[in-house]
Design an enzyme around this catalytic site. Structure first.
Site, short mmCIF file in Angstrom:
data_model
loop_
_atom_site.label_atom_id
_atom_site.label_comp_id
_atom_site.label_asym_id
_atom_site.label_seq_id
_atom_site.Cartn_x
_atom_site.Cartn_y
_atom_site.Cartn_z
N CYS A 201 0.74 -1.34 0.08
CA CYS A 201 -0.07 -0.01 0.06
C CYS A 201 0.84 1.35 -0.01
O CYS A 201 1.78 1.39 0.79
CB CYS A 201 -0.69 -0.01 1.22
SG CYS A 201 -2.15 -1.46 1.39
N GLN B 272 -3.31 -7.08 -6.45
CA GLN B 272 -3.97 -7.64 -5.10
C GLN B 272 -5.08 -6.83 -4.80
O GLN B 272 -5.23 -5.88 -4.94
CB GLN B 272 -2.88 -7.52 -3.98
CG GLN B 272 -3.47 -8.31 -2.71
CD GLN B 272 -2.67 -8.06 -1.46
OE1 GLN B 272 -2.55 -6.78 -1.10
NE2 GLN B 272 -2.39 -9.01 -0.86
N TYR C 228 -7.89 -8.26 7.25
CA TYR C 228 -8.95 -7.56 6.44
C TYR C 228 -10.12 -8.60 6.04
O TYR C 228 -10.17 -9.66 6.65
CB TYR C 228 -8.20 -7.11 5.03
CG TYR C 228 -7.16 -6.27 5.20
CD1 TYR C 228 -7.55 -4.98 5.86
CD2 TYR C 228 -5.81 -6.36 4.83
CE1 TYR C 228 -6.34 -3.88 6.08
CE2 TYR C 228 -4.81 -5.72 5.31
CZ TYR C 228 -5.21 -4.41 5.85
OH TYR C 228 -3.97 -3.62 6.24
C1 LIG Z 1 4.48 -0.24 2.98
C2 LIG Z 1 4.08 -1.30 3.23
C3 LIG Z 1 2.92 -1.82 2.43
C4 LIG Z 1 2.35 -2.92 2.73
N1 LIG Z 1 1.29 -3.05 1.96
C5 LIG Z 1 0.70 -4.64 1.95
C6 LIG Z 1 -0.48 -4.61 0.88
O1 LIG Z 1 -0.97 -3.95 0.10
N2 LIG Z 1 -0.99 -5.86 0.88
C7 LIG Z 1 -0.31 -7.00 1.61
O2 LIG Z 1 -0.71 -7.92 1.65
N3 LIG Z 1 0.57 -6.68 2.33
C8 LIG Z 1 1.28 -5.50 2.53
N4 LIG Z 1 2.35 -5.13 3.35
C9 LIG Z 1 3.01 -6.26 3.82
C10 LIG Z 1 4.08 -6.79 2.82
O3 LIG Z 1 3.82 -7.10 1.58
C11 LIG Z 1 5.08 -8.08 3.64
O4 LIG Z 1 4.14 -9.02 3.74
C12 LIG Z 1 5.42 -7.75 4.95
O5 LIG Z 1 5.99 -6.26 4.76
C13 LIG Z 1 6.53 -8.68 5.15
O6 LIG Z 1 7.52 -8.69 4.28
P1 LIG Z 1 9.15 -7.92 4.34
O7 LIG Z 1 9.75 -8.46 5.61
O8 LIG Z 1 9.83 -8.30 3.01
O9 LIG Z 1 8.88 -6.44 4.41
C14 LIG Z 1 3.01 -3.88 3.17
C15 LIG Z 1 4.23 -3.70 3.71
C16 LIG Z 1 4.70 -2.38 3.73
C17 LIG Z 1 6.07 -2.31 4.15
#
Ligand SMILES: Cc1cc2nc3c(=O)[nH]c(=O)nc-3n(C[C@H](O)[C@H](O)[C@H](O)COP(=O)(O)O)c2cc1C
Length: 367
Positions: A26, A101, A183
């Site tokens: 997001c 998504q 959600y």
């Molecule tokens: C800025 C930001 C926005 C995110 N928005 C979403 C989203 O739109 N949909 C989703 O399923 N997860 C969202 N997440 C979660 C990430 O997709 C991911 O699952 C989570 O950050 C863990 O992965 P990472 O350790 O590689 O950051 C978001 C994470 C971050 C940091």
């Protein structure tokens, strides 16, 4: 050396050059659901990260299904036109295939952007009423959502179908349903948030019913060659909540409904739950179990940041793909650097080819 991370794979009719995926993120930068110039910058950049697939952020099927006033939507013609423009831009300049998504925030909607506090919107901030399986707030201080009637259930299902049709029309290469992070779909699945006494609550079978109905209805309008997946919950990290065995059962059912992959995430069901301290690749063990026991193509996500870490996950058969979020924000050419570390090839735009390690002596001087 042959890299497993950089080996190709296939989801339905979609060929992917490697196993790296930019996780949906997001940006809270849309205007009434419509993508902005920020999305051109952000997604245009990440379309050249070296990941084979870039998944566009949680994009909501109803206006009231947004988390914040800045969330992206796919509920109007204007939303569709805005997103089509961003997709055309990414295709023209980027190398990644493009997924989206689609989602509904449910009781986590009507909130401030993270940099404004992530709290529920006040009455002076154009707050809106939210919906959920049961009239239980997301956490202390959050408004009580309205328990969905059967008419609401039908309306939201139709909104998912309409948004999926728009995504197909835009030409996305892959479509993903958001069934995690607290959600709407997750809140139906979890016994923490779903206390319904009708056909949509009670046993796991009944709690799965609404998300599976959506999966089936969306599958019916997404052509077979276009992969359809779902981000699911591996664990609620709370006693009495969803556990890995539930994720296996759900993934097995999704496969039977014609879905092509799952992404196993975790947490987020309640604002009052303190998740355990997360270590590297904290969801990998659950993804591995889901993959082994359900047989569906599986993506893992969560604190994956190193090339060798990602390589090991795929090489050891613990997941088919890895998704990275924050590591991609930190290093938007993460895939290029992973390829360099693993001795693999990755596609770059011609404008940037002079920085490829094979032709740029300076690559050796980086620390
Ligand atoms: C800025 C930001 C926005 C995110 N928005 C979403 C989203 O739109 N949909 C989703 O399923 N997860 C969202 N997440 C979660 C990430 O997709 C991911 O699952 C989570 O950050 C863990 O992965 P990472 O350790 O590689 O950051 C978001 C994470 C971050 C940091």
């Amino acid at each position: 050396m042959t890299s497993a991370l950089f080996s190709p794979t296939r989801l339905a009719g979609l060929e992917l050059a490697n196993r790296i995926v930019v996780s949906p993120m997001c940006q809270y930068s849309a205007d009434d659901g419509i993508a902005s110039d920020w999305h051109l910058t952000h997604l245009g950049m990440l379309a050249n990260s070296g990941a084979a697939l870039l998944v566009v952020e949680m994009t909501d099927v109803e206006r009231r299904g947004r988390i914040t006033h800045g969330c992206m939507g796919l509920y109007s013609d204007a939303c569709e036109v805005g997103l089509a423009h961003v997709v055309a831009h990414c295709r023209r300049f980027g190398r990644a295939r493009l997924g989206i998504q689609i989602a509904h925030a449910g009781r986590k909607g009507s909130a401030q952007r993270p940099w404004e506090g992530s709290r529920p919107l006040g009455p002076d901030a154009d707050a809106w009423p939210t919906i959920a399986p049961s009239a239980i707030p997301y956490g202390s201080g959050w408004p009580t959502p309205r328990a969905m009637t059967l008419a609401d259930i039908e309306k939201v299902r139709d909104a998912f179908v309409a948004a999926a049709r728009r995504a197909v029309r835009i030409g996305f290469d892959a479509i993903e349903l958001h069934g995690a992070h607290g959600y709407l779909l997750h809140s139906f699945l979890s016994p923490i948030s779903n206390k319904r006494t009708d056909d949509y609550g009670g046993s796991l079978q009944a709690r799965m019913r609404f998300p599976l109905e959506i999966a089936g209805a969306v599958r019916a309008v997404v052509p077979k060659p276009v992969p359809l997946g779902m981000r699911i919950t591996g664990s609620d990290w709370i006693d009495g909540g969803l556990a890995p065995a539930d994720a296996v059962a759900f993934a097995t059912a999704l496969k039977a409904w014609g879905l092509d992959y799952v992404d196993v995430s975790s947490g987020g069901v309640s604002g009052d739950v303190r998740p355990p301290n997360f270590g590297p690749g904290y969801n990998v063990g659950i993804a591995e179990q889901v993959r082994r026991e359900s047989g569906i193509a599986t993506r893992t996500v969560g604190l994956i940041a190193g090339a060798r870490q990602a390589e090991a996950i795929v090489a050891e058969g613990r997941a088919d793909m890895v998704a990275l979020a924050r590591a991609m924000l930190d290093d938007p050419h993460w895939g290029w650097h992973a390829a360099e570390a693993l001795g693999a090839e990755v596609a770059r735009p011609p404008q940037y080819e002079r920085a490829a390690p094979a032709v740029w002596p300076g690559a050796a001087y980086r620390t």
